[in-house]
Write a protein that holds these residues in place. Structure first.
Motif, PDB file in Angstrom:
ATOM      1  N   LYS A  38       0.895  -1.115   0.522  1.00 15.71           N
ATOM      2  CA  LYS A  38      -0.114   0.299  -0.331  1.00 15.71           C
ATOM      3  C   LYS A  38       1.009   1.026   0.692  1.00 15.71           C
ATOM      4  N   PHE A  39       1.606   1.208   0.679  1.00 15.18           N
ATOM      5  CA  PHE A  39       2.741   2.201   0.577  1.00 15.18           C
ATOM      6  C   PHE A  39       3.368   2.663  -0.458  1.00 15.18           C
ATOM      7  N   ALA A  40       3.728   1.845  -1.147  1.00 18.24           N
ATOM      8  CA  ALA A  40       4.063   1.701  -2.722  1.00 18.24           C
ATOM      9  C   ALA A  40       3.346   2.182  -4.028  1.00 18.24           C
ATOM     10  N   GLU A  41       2.316   1.882  -3.611  1.00 21.14           N
ATOM     11  CA  GLU A  41       1.007   1.674  -4.615  1.00 21.14           C
ATOM     12  C   GLU A  41       1.146   3.305  -4.661  1.00 21.14           C
ATOM     13  N   HIS A  42       0.962   4.308  -2.722  1.00 23.00           N
ATOM     14  CA  HIS A  42       0.830   5.583  -2.999  1.00 23.00           C
ATOM     15  C   HIS A  42       2.006   6.883  -3.556  1.00 23.00           C
TER      16      HIS A  42
END
Length: 88
Positions: A38-42
């Motif tokens: 999720k961090f990477a997605e953002h």
């Protein structure tokens, strides 16, 4: 062109494979993996500092080294460390 580096987050938590007990660590490991994604997605850079409760880590040293490794925009402490437990 934006040359600002993405924010860096340090996630501190328990390594589910090194927490003693008769339990299946795989679901927790998968949840950690999903949370990191999720961090990477953002567009947020993330690193983990996972340690065991099996006596193989000097927790103060491991966490201290991770905190001093670089300037962090955010440090997150995992629920396994934040949550009150009668077993600790």
């Amino acid at each position: 062109m934006d040359t600002t580096a993405p924010p860096r987050v340090l996630v501190i938590g328990l390594d589910p494979y090194r927490v003693p007990g008769p339990w299946d660590p795989a679901p927790v490991a998968e949840a950690i993996k999903a949370g990191l994604a999720k961090f990477a997605e953002h567009g947020v850079g993330v690193e983990t500092c996972l340690f065991g409760l099996d006596g193989s880590d000097d927790v103060d040293v491991v966490v201290g080294n991770a905190l001093r490794a670089r300037p962090w925009e955010c440090v997150t402490v995992g629920g396994g460390l934040r949550a009150a437990s009668s077993s600790r």
